[in-house]
Design an enzyme around this catalytic site. Sequence first.
Site, short mmCIF file in Angstrom:
data_model
loop_
_atom_site.label_atom_id
_atom_site.label_comp_id
_atom_site.label_asym_id
_atom_site.label_seq_id
_atom_site.Cartn_x
_atom_site.Cartn_y
_atom_site.Cartn_z
N HIS A 115 0.83 -1.20 0.00
CA HIS A 115 0.00 0.00 0.00
C HIS A 115 0.86 1.25 0.00
O HIS A 115 2.03 1.22 0.40
CB HIS A 115 -0.94 -0.01 1.20
N GLY A 142 4.65 -23.08 9.08
CA GLY A 142 3.35 -22.53 9.43
C GLY A 142 3.41 -21.09 9.89
O GLY A 142 4.33 -20.68 10.59
N ARG A 180 16.07 -14.10 9.00
CA ARG A 180 17.51 -14.05 8.80
C ARG A 180 18.05 -15.48 8.71
O ARG A 180 17.52 -16.38 9.35
CB ARG A 180 18.18 -13.35 9.96
N LYS A 183 22.69 -20.91 10.59
CA LYS A 183 23.66 -21.92 10.14
C LYS A 183 23.08 -23.30 10.36
O LYS A 183 22.42 -23.57 11.35
CB LYS A 183 24.96 -21.77 10.92
#
Length: 185
Positions: A115, A142, A180, A183
């Site tokens: 928007h 989920g 993010r 590892k």
Amino acid sequence: MAGSERAKMAEGEWYTCLDAELEVLRAAAADAVFEHNTLPLRQRGNLGPALKALLGGVGEGARIEAPFHCAYGFNIHLGDGVFLNAGCTILDTATVRIGERTLLGPNVQIYCAEHHKEASGRQVGLEIARPVEIGANAWIGGSAIILGGVTIGDGAIVGAGAVVTRDVSANTTVVGNPARPVKRD
């Protein structure tokens, strides 16, 4: 269609979603979604007939559990063996491509519409559509949220509840808000 709000939406330009033609298209999608969500499983199969006809592309064995919601439907392309679990929402103002054998967990949300930043622009329904591409063999946990303009590579994993605001490389796992990389062991 040239110069129409639908054409602007398809070209990734600013358009107003408060448009009669777009409202008709959203109503058609709502009807197809309603059929899909209310048909008994044995009648519906992997996809309700109207929803399957509406989608931009459906690979062999692609399945969408009910309930499901989409804005337009015709911008959604599912590869072979794609699985969308219950509660998924795809606001497909732009193209959404989901690669073969990719799995979306319950309540995953994909938002292509952005928007306008100014209140005056939002008041007149200004938005811009940004595509989403999810590669093959990816797993979206989920309640993850994927924002428009994002590409998720083949084999990537998006952790449950993650908010994906930028591209995810192939075979990378991301978690958190904003998502993010983590590892792998």
